[in-house]
Design a protein around this motif. Structure first.
Motif, PDB file in Angstrom:
ATOM      1  N   GLU A  13       0.812  -1.218   0.000  1.00 35.86           N
ATOM      2  CA  GLU A  13       0.000   0.000   0.000  1.00 35.86           C
ATOM      3  C   GLU A  13       0.843   1.264   0.000  1.00 35.86           C
ATOM      4  O   GLU A  13       0.409   2.317  -0.466  1.00 35.86           O
ATOM      5  N   CYS A  14       2.084   1.151   0.514  1.00 37.31           N
ATOM      6  CA  CYS A  14       2.981   2.320   0.571  1.00 37.31           C
ATOM      7  C   CYS A  14       3.443   2.702  -0.833  1.00 37.31           C
ATOM      8  O   CYS A  14       3.602   3.884  -1.143  1.00 37.31           O
ATOM      9  N   VAL A  15       3.629   1.693  -1.707  1.00 42.53           N
ATOM     10  CA  VAL A  15       4.078   1.937  -3.087  1.00 42.53           C
ATOM     11  C   VAL A  15       2.886   2.319  -3.977  1.00 42.53           C
ATOM     12  O   VAL A  15       2.980   3.235  -4.791  1.00 42.53           O
ATOM     13  N   THR A  16       1.766   1.622  -3.798  1.00 47.14           N
ATOM     14  CA  THR A  16       0.586   1.890  -4.647  1.00 47.14           C
ATOM     15  C   THR A  16      -0.158   3.141  -4.192  1.00 47.14           C
ATOM     16  O   THR A  16      -1.116   3.563  -4.832  1.00 47.14           O
ATOM     17  N   ASN A  17       0.285   3.731  -3.074  1.00 46.52           N
ATOM     18  CA  ASN A  17      -0.304   4.957  -2.520  1.00 46.52           C
ATOM     19  C   ASN A  17      -1.776   4.762  -2.165  1.00 46.52           C
ATOM     20  O   ASN A  17      -2.589   5.664  -2.337  1.00 46.52           O
ATOM     21  N   THR A  18      -2.129   3.561  -1.690  1.00 42.84           N
ATOM     22  CA  THR A  18      -3.514   3.276  -1.287  1.00 42.84           C
ATOM     23  C   THR A  18      -3.632   3.258   0.242  1.00 42.84           C
ATOM     24  O   THR A  18      -4.594   2.727   0.773  1.00 42.84           O
ATOM     25  N   HIS A  19      -2.637   3.821   0.911  1.00 39.43           N
ATOM     26  CA  HIS A  19      -2.671   3.884   2.376  1.00 39.43           C
ATOM     27  C   HIS A  19      -3.386   5.158   2.813  1.00 39.43           C
ATOM     28  O   HIS A  19      -3.675   6.026   1.998  1.00 39.43           O
ATOM     29  N   SER A  20      -3.643   5.266   4.117  1.00 38.21           N
ATOM     30  CA  SER A  20      -4.326   6.464   4.633  1.00 38.21           C
ATOM     31  C   SER A  20      -3.500   7.111   5.741  1.00 38.21           C
ATOM     32  O   SER A  20      -4.038   7.649   6.701  1.00 38.21           O
ATOM     33  N   CYS A  21      -2.173   6.999   5.590  1.00 43.19           N
ATOM     34  CA  CYS A  21      -1.283   7.601   6.598  1.00 43.19           C
ATOM     35  C   CYS A  21      -1.317   9.129   6.482  1.00 43.19           C
ATOM     36  O   CYS A  21      -1.532   9.679   5.407  1.00 43.19           O
ATOM     37  N   ASN A  22      -1.051   9.787   7.608  1.00 50.17           N
ATOM     38  CA  ASN A  22      -0.984  11.241   7.671  1.00 50.17           C
ATOM     39  C   ASN A  22       0.170  11.740   6.804  1.00 50.17           C
ATOM     40  O   ASN A  22       1.150  11.036   6.569  1.00 50.17           O
ATOM     41  N   LEU A  23       0.032  12.971   6.368  1.00 52.22           N
ATOM     42  CA  LEU A  23       1.061  13.628   5.556  1.00 52.22           C
ATOM     43  C   LEU A  23       2.409  13.642   6.282  1.00 52.22           C
ATOM     44  O   LEU A  23       3.466  13.547   5.665  1.00 52.22           O
ATOM     45  N   HIS A  24       2.383  13.731   7.627  1.00 50.34           N
ATOM     46  CA  HIS A  24       3.602  13.772   8.443  1.00 50.34           C
ATOM     47  C   HIS A  24       3.906  12.408   9.052  1.00 50.34           C
ATOM     48  O   HIS A  24       4.425  12.329  10.161  1.00 50.34           O
ATOM     49  N   ALA A  25       3.551  11.332   8.341  1.00 48.03           N
ATOM     50  CA  ALA A  25       3.813   9.971   8.845  1.00 48.03           C
ATOM     51  C   ALA A  25       4.470   9.133   7.760  1.00 48.03           C
ATOM     52  O   ALA A  25       4.372   9.436   6.573  1.00 48.03           O
ATOM     53  N   GLU A  26       5.156   8.093   8.202  1.00 48.78           N
ATOM     54  CA  GLU A  26       5.776   7.142   7.278  1.00 48.78           C
ATOM     55  C   GLU A  26       4.854   5.933   7.155  1.00 48.78           C
ATOM     56  O   GLU A  26       4.251   5.501   8.130  1.00 48.78           O
ATOM     57  N   CYS A  27       4.797   5.375   5.943  1.00 43.19           N
ATOM     58  CA  CYS A  27       4.002   4.168   5.699  1.00 43.19           C
ATOM     59  C   CYS A  27       4.924   2.964   5.783  1.00 43.19           C
ATOM     60  O   CYS A  27       6.013   2.962   5.200  1.00 43.19           O
ATOM     61  N   LEU A  28       4.501   1.953   6.523  1.00 43.48           N
ATOM     62  CA  LEU A  28       5.279   0.716   6.639  1.00 43.48           C
ATOM     63  C   LEU A  28       4.407  -0.440   6.156  1.00 43.48           C
ATOM     64  O   LEU A  28       3.322  -0.680   6.698  1.00 43.48           O
ATOM     65  N   ASN A  29       4.853  -1.110   5.111  1.00 41.97           N
ATOM     66  CA  ASN A  29       4.068  -2.231   4.560  1.00 41.97           C
ATOM     67  C   ASN A  29       4.143  -3.446   5.479  1.00 41.97           C
ATOM     68  O   ASN A  29       5.178  -3.744   6.060  1.00 41.97           O
ATOM     69  N   THR A  30       3.005  -4.152   5.626  1.00 45.31           N
ATOM     70  CA  THR A  30       2.958  -5.419   6.372  1.00 45.31           C
ATOM     71  C   THR A  30       2.253  -6.444   5.490  1.00 45.31           C
ATOM     72  O   THR A  30       1.652  -6.082   4.473  1.00 45.31           O
TER      73      THR A  30
END
Length: 197
Positions: free
Chosen positions: A160-177
């Motif tokens: 989801e971090c690569v496909t940009n389908t996550h809902s993380c905050n603008l000031h947060a890092e996405c970590l794939n699981t």
């Protein structure tokens, strides 16, 4: 056109020439036509002539079909099965076209068997069961997608971090699981990762 004697069950077409309505005959169309004596016979079993028409009857154990033929009262058409039937020892039984269907309470229509809820479905750990009418299929679990990998199809984790389908905050890092993702607030920010302040 005049017909001196008239045309009882027909129309005057020319000087003393009558065209009879169906079921009548004769010079002035006053005679009943015996359809039962005609070739080919209009009825399969029994025929009864009536005024201007006729009636078909069937022998015992048979039923009259719309086309005038007689069908055994033990045929599929009589039982009115939804899909079809078979005769077993003189008894007619309705059939269902697939193992995922079963005869309903009326014995004529087929109802779906939910393989997903009965546990009859066999899906691998990373797939979920989707019931369909008469069958089922296995779909990739949420967070996975079907991909052709090394010679066969498999359910592969969606990043989801690569496909940009996550809902993380603008000031947060996405970590794939596996099957999902996590969000972590960047340095200098605090929060759940979905909210960072």
């Amino acid at each position: 056109a005049t017909c001196g004697h008239g045309c009882k069950y027909g129309e005057c077409m020319g000087p003393n020439k009558c065209k009879c309505f169906p079921g009548f005959t004769g010079k002035i169309c006053n005679q009943d036509l015996n359809e039962c004596g005609m070739k080919p016979r209009p009825c399969e079993h029994r025929c009864m002539n009536t005024h201007g028409s006729y009636k078909c009857y069937c022998l015992n154990g048979y039923m009259l079909m719309p086309d005038g033929t007689c069908a055994s009262s033990r045929t599929c058409a009589m039982v009115n099965c939804q899909y079809g039937c078979e005769e077993v020892k003189g008894e007619v039984q309705c059939l269902c076209p697939s193992g995922g269907l079963q005869l309903g309470p009326n014995g004529r229509t087929c109802i779906d068997i939910d393989e997903c809820s009965t546990g009859k479905a066999l899906c691998s750990y990373n797939r979920r069961c989707i019931n369909t009418f008469g069958s089922y299929y296995c779909k990739c679990q949420l967070g996975y997608e079907l991909k052709y990998v090394s010679g066969h199809y498999d359910c592969v984790d969606v990043n989801e971090c690569v496909t940009n389908t996550h809902s993380c905050n603008l000031h947060a890092e996405c970590l794939n699981t596996e099957g999902s993702f996590k969000c972590k607030c960047k340095r200098g920010y605090r929060g759940t990762g979905f909210d960072c302040a």
